[in-house]
Design a protein around this motif. Structure first.
Motif, PDB file in Angstrom:
ATOM      1  N   GLY A 162       3.552  34.225  22.886  1.00  0.00           N
ATOM      2  CA  GLY A 162       4.467  34.021  21.772  1.00  0.00           C
ATOM      3  C   GLY A 162       3.953  34.654  20.495  1.00  0.00           C
ATOM      4  N   TRP A 176      11.452  29.197  33.018  1.00  0.00           N
ATOM      5  CA  TRP A 176      11.213  29.195  31.578  1.00  0.00           C
ATOM      6  C   TRP A 176      12.317  28.383  30.897  1.00  0.00           C
ATOM      7  CZ3 TRP A 176       6.910  30.924  29.219  1.00  0.00           C
ATOM      8  CH2 TRP A 176       6.096  31.831  29.899  1.00  0.00           C
ATOM      9  N   ARG A 235      13.324  26.667  26.774  1.00  0.00           N
ATOM     10  CA  ARG A 235      12.997  26.783  25.358  1.00  0.00           C
ATOM     11  C   ARG A 235      13.608  25.622  24.587  1.00  0.00           C
ATOM     12  NH1 ARG A 235      16.558  32.175  23.748  1.00  0.00           N
ATOM     13  NH2 ARG A 235      18.632  31.207  23.909  1.00  0.00           N
ATOM     14  N   GLN A 236      12.976  25.308  23.480  1.00  0.00           N
ATOM     15  CA  GLN A 236      13.485  24.250  22.621  1.00  0.00           C
ATOM     16  C   GLN A 236      13.387  24.719  21.179  1.00  0.00           C
ATOM     17  OE1 GLN A 236      11.646  20.390  23.138  1.00  0.00           O
ATOM     18  NE2 GLN A 236      13.403  19.384  22.213  1.00  0.00           N
ATOM     19  N   ARG A 260      15.928  20.832  24.739  1.00  0.00           N
ATOM     20  CA  ARG A 260      15.363  21.896  25.547  1.00  0.00           C
ATOM     21  C   ARG A 260      16.448  22.477  26.450  1.00  0.00           C
ATOM     22  NH1 ARG A 260      10.135  20.139  28.592  1.00  0.00           N
ATOM     23  NH2 ARG A 260      11.645  18.826  29.685  1.00  0.00           N
ATOM     24  N   VAL A 271      16.232  28.781  30.439  1.00  0.00           N
ATOM     25  CA  VAL A 271      16.287  30.198  30.112  1.00  0.00           C
ATOM     26  C   VAL A 271      16.401  31.045  31.381  1.00  0.00           C
ATOM     27  CG1 VAL A 271      15.042  32.140  29.092  1.00  0.00           C
ATOM     28  CG2 VAL A 271      14.968  29.886  27.989  1.00  0.00           C
ATOM     29  N   ASP A 289      16.929  33.171  19.129  1.00  0.00           N
ATOM     30  CA  ASP A 289      15.968  33.005  20.227  1.00  0.00           C
ATOM     31  C   ASP A 289      14.707  32.274  19.768  1.00  0.00           C
ATOM     32  OD1 ASP A 289      16.832  36.316  21.276  1.00  0.00           O
ATOM     33  OD2 ASP A 289      17.473  34.433  22.212  1.00  0.00           O
ATOM     34  N   ALA A 297      12.210  29.631  19.177  1.00  0.00           N
ATOM     35  CA  ALA A 297      12.022  28.360  19.877  1.00  0.00           C
ATOM     36  C   ALA A 297      10.597  28.285  20.407  1.00  0.00           C
ATOM     37  CB  ALA A 297      13.004  28.233  21.037  1.00  0.00           C
ATOM     38  N   TYR A 342       8.781  28.096  23.762  1.00  0.00           N
ATOM     39  CA  TYR A 342       9.103  28.442  25.142  1.00  0.00           C
ATOM     40  C   TYR A 342       8.106  27.765  26.077  1.00  0.00           C
ATOM     41  CZ  TYR A 342      12.573  31.838  23.726  1.00  0.00           C
ATOM     42  OH  TYR A 342      13.702  32.424  23.216  1.00  0.00           O
ATOM     43  N   TYR A 343       8.652  27.108  27.077  1.00  0.00           N
ATOM     44  CA  TYR A 343       7.854  26.377  28.050  1.00  0.00           C
ATOM     45  C   TYR A 343       8.042  26.972  29.434  1.00  0.00           C
ATOM     46  CZ  TYR A 343       7.767  22.730  24.456  1.00  0.00           C
ATOM     47  OH  TYR A 343       7.601  22.026  23.290  1.00  0.00           O
ATOM     48  N   GLY A 381       3.694  25.200  26.135  1.00  0.00           N
ATOM     49  CA  GLY A 381       4.629  25.849  25.222  1.00  0.00           C
ATOM     50  C   GLY A 381       3.976  26.919  24.373  1.00  0.00           C
TER      51      GLY A 381
END
Length: 119
Positions: free
Chosen positions: A7, A34, A36-37, A43, A46, A87, A89, A91-92, A112
């Motif tokens: 990230g 994947w 994202r929040q 959340r 993706v 976009d 966020a 990302y997890y 994340g």
């Protein structure tokens, strides 16, 4: 364990590549996904990729994001192109420890990685 990385801060229209490495008990990661929040939002999904490479994307990222994996390295990637401010966020990554294909139940989650897209 899942370790997400990659990230950062990027301008709109730019690109980032996220990585998610599985280790330990998650070494048998089958489907990897994947999520994202964004701030103040729930959340959301993706993309996912199964062990054999079947892929599903959220409509919001189709044509811009590409998910891939290296089974030998037990690593999933998310190439994000044409990034937009929306976009932005955390990302997890997540992994399913059983072979449930495109309908996974995620047993493991990474910590994340923050993606910030400036306008």
């Amino acid at each position: 364990q899942l370790q997400a990385s990659g990230g950062g801060l990027v301008q709109a229209g730019g690109s980032l590549r996220l990585s998610c490495v599985a280790s330990g008990r998650t070494a048998s990661a089958y489907t990897m996904g994947w999520f994202r929040q964004a701030p103040g939002k729930e959340r959301e999904f993706v993309a996912l990729i199964t062990w054999i490479g079947s892929i599903t994307y959220a409509d919001s990222v189709k044509g811009r994001f590409t998910i891939s994996r290296d089974n030998a390295k037990i690593t999933a990637y998310l190439q994000m192109n044409s990034l937009k401010p929306e976009d932005t966020a955390v990302y997890y990554c997540a992994a399913d420890s059983r072979p449930r294909g495109s309908n996974p139940t995620y047993d493991y989650w990474g910590q994340g990685t923050l993606v910030t897209v400036s306008s």
